[in-house]
Design an enzyme around this catalytic site. Structure first.
Site, mmCIF file in Angstrom:
data_model
loop_
_atom_site.group_PDB
_atom_site.id
_atom_site.type_symbol
_atom_site.label_atom_id
_atom_site.label_comp_id
_atom_site.label_asym_id
_atom_site.label_seq_id
_atom_site.Cartn_x
_atom_site.Cartn_y
_atom_site.Cartn_z
ATOM 1 C CG HIS A 254 36.513 37.138 69.707
ATOM 2 N ND1 HIS A 254 37.138 36.006 69.247
ATOM 3 C CD2 HIS A 254 35.299 36.746 70.141
ATOM 4 C CE1 HIS A 254 36.325 34.973 69.394
ATOM 5 N NE2 HIS A 254 35.202 35.380 69.932
ATOM 6 C CG ASP B 59 28.495 38.501 67.825
ATOM 7 O OD1 ASP B 59 27.771 37.854 67.031
ATOM 8 O OD2 ASP B 59 29.317 37.962 68.571
ATOM 9 C CB ILE B 60 26.962 38.561 62.433
ATOM 10 C CG1 ILE B 60 26.147 38.879 61.193
ATOM 11 C CG2 ILE B 60 27.174 37.093 62.625
ATOM 12 C CD1 ILE B 60 26.245 40.295 60.725
ATOM 13 C CD GLU C 121 30.784 30.851 66.319
ATOM 14 O OE1 GLU C 121 30.659 31.545 65.305
ATOM 15 O OE2 GLU C 121 29.986 30.889 67.291
ATOM 16 C CG HIS D 253 31.619 38.089 73.078
ATOM 17 N ND1 HIS D 253 30.705 37.820 72.079
ATOM 18 C CD2 HIS D 253 32.501 37.069 73.055
ATOM 19 C CE1 HIS D 253 31.028 36.669 71.491
ATOM 20 N NE2 HIS D 253 32.120 36.194 72.069
HETATM 21 P P1 AMP Z 1 33.269 32.804 70.323
HETATM 22 O O1 AMP Z 1 34.486 32.453 69.496
HETATM 23 O O2 AMP Z 1 32.703 31.608 71.018
HETATM 24 O O3 AMP Z 1 33.530 33.953 71.248
HETATM 25 O O4 AMP Z 1 32.141 33.280 69.302
HETATM 26 C C1 AMP Z 1 32.456 33.977 68.131
HETATM 27 C C2 AMP Z 1 31.482 35.118 67.925
HETATM 28 O O5 AMP Z 1 31.789 35.723 66.672
HETATM 29 C C3 AMP Z 1 30.005 34.681 67.857
HETATM 30 O O6 AMP Z 1 29.241 35.456 68.780
HETATM 31 C C4 AMP Z 1 29.608 34.971 66.401
HETATM 32 O O7 AMP Z 1 28.282 35.414 66.283
HETATM 33 C C5 AMP Z 1 30.593 36.046 66.001
HETATM 34 N N1 AMP Z 1 30.878 36.070 64.571
HETATM 35 C C6 AMP Z 1 31.305 35.034 63.810
HETATM 36 N N2 AMP Z 1 31.467 35.425 62.527
HETATM 37 C C7 AMP Z 1 31.129 36.742 62.489
HETATM 38 C C8 AMP Z 1 31.079 37.739 61.459
HETATM 39 N N3 AMP Z 1 31.418 37.447 60.185
HETATM 40 N N4 AMP Z 1 30.675 38.988 61.784
HETATM 41 C C9 AMP Z 1 30.347 39.294 63.055
HETATM 42 N N5 AMP Z 1 30.374 38.416 64.077
HETATM 43 C C10 AMP Z 1 30.760 37.160 63.802
#
Ligand code: AMP
Length: 128
Positions: free
Chosen positions: A93, A29-30, A88, A95
């Site tokens: 996905h 995760d970025i 988001e 975590h």
């Molecule tokens: P959520 O959809 O609420 O589970 O959050 C999406 C997660 O994806 C967040 O923790 C972001 O930091 C992560 N994220 C979004 N874009 C990227 C990316 N390009 N590379 C890695 N992680 C990402």
């Protein structure tokens, strides 16, 4: 339009890859809550995790289990927490977050600011 995660899987957007097989992809995760915070995604693009077919959902959990074992081996932590939000990015996905305490899964906390070298070092350790 393909989700940001589909574009990562396709190699159109860079990622710190941790693991991959025919059906799933894992990468850092970025915006990590802790060092080693990893996302596991199915290659099949489905928004809501519980809309995945049973086989894909079950396989995703087994894939995540392998990644979590590697995280636990490489990163000092009490447990690897598993969290699903999906608010988001509209691509299912999981975590995987190495934690010492409950506070480590507080998504309101300020995220870690890691350098590209630090991300790469963690990803390399987890991908070995
Ligand atoms: P959520 O959809 O609420 O589970 O959050 C999406 C997660 O994806 C967040 O923790 C972001 O930091 C992560 N994220 C979004 N874009 C990227 C990316 N390009 N590379 C890695 N992680 C990402």
């Amino acid at each position: 339009m393909a989700s940001v995660f589909s574009r990562i899987i396709a190699g159109e957007i860079p990622s710190y890859k941790v693991a991959e097989d025919d059906n799933y992809y894992a990468f850092l995760d970025i915006n990590p809550l802790t060092k080693g915070h990893t996302l596991v995604v199915p290659k099949q693009e489905v928004d809501y995790i519980f809309d995945l077919d049973d086989r894909t959902l079950a396989g995703m959990m087994v894939f995540a289990k392998r990644v979590a074992a590697k995280i636990r081996h490489e990163i000092a932590c009490k447990r690897v927490a598993i969290v699903v939000l999906g608010l988001e990015v509209p691509h299912a996905h999981i975590h995987l977050i190495p934690i010492e305490s409950e506070n480590d899964v507080d998504f309101h906390r300020e995220k870690l600011h890691l350098t590209p070298e630090e991300f790469q070092e963690i990803a390399s350790k987890l991908a070995e």
